[in-house]
Design an enzyme around this catalytic site. Sequence first.
Site: not given
Ligand code: AMP
Length: 212
Positions: A14, A89, A156
């Site tokens: 993404k 999400r 990460r």
């Molecule tokens: P990502 O980098 O998109 O994988 O997001 C990393 C982490 O950020 C996720 O595992 C959640 O803990 C938090 N996070 C990111 N976007 C959201 C969202 N839209 N709703 C809730 N938590 C989020």
Amino acid sequence: MRKYVIMGVQGSGKGTQAGLLAQDFDLVHISVGDVLRWHVQNHTKLGAQVRRIMAAGELVGDDMVESVVRQRLDQHDWNYGFVVDGFPRNRRQAEFFLEGYDIDGVIHLHLPDAEVRRRVLARRLCSRCGLDYNLIAHRPEVADRCDVCGGELVSREDDTEEALATRLRDYHEKTNPVLDLFRRKEYVFTVDARPERAEVQQAIRQQLGLPR
Ligand code: AMP
């Protein structure tokens, strides 16, 4: 004005695909995960509130992420449009979004779970400049060092087997239904996320009717 949302399971690319699109079409790339990680790294109050939740692979509260997205969009610096990555999400976040913005396209990157596991566990991030690496597809020239700034590469905190299992479960239970919601109102299309990044990007541009 182009307003896109990119959705897909962890490791589906993404961030990479949104970045490529943003760069060539002058769009603002809004990654909720990146904003939250910035807060954690910089020890802000918000960072302290979300650190443990993120490390466990759980979803941060809707109010918190909605305010991150709202604040970013309220800056109105997106003259040519935006691409939002990692939001919405779940159903509630989707409703917040659908009420406030007309979206021109929802890009859904599809990746089978087995491939997600393989990619995510090989993912590394530069601890200094944030550049993404992958020990399978995009290896650094010198082990554990960033090619660009020489910073140390780290995993990460949420790229562990356990956190990944939580994120995959949430994705299938909460994020997939969002696609159905979007389908009622917006243009949603699915792209196979397995080919190499340039090929995936071409497929996205073709579906969006953008020049390649
Ligand atoms: P990502 O980098 O998109 O994988 O997001 C990393 C982490 O950020 C996720 O595992 C959640 O803990 C938090 N996070 C990111 N976007 C959201 C969202 N839209 N709703 C809730 N938590 C989020």
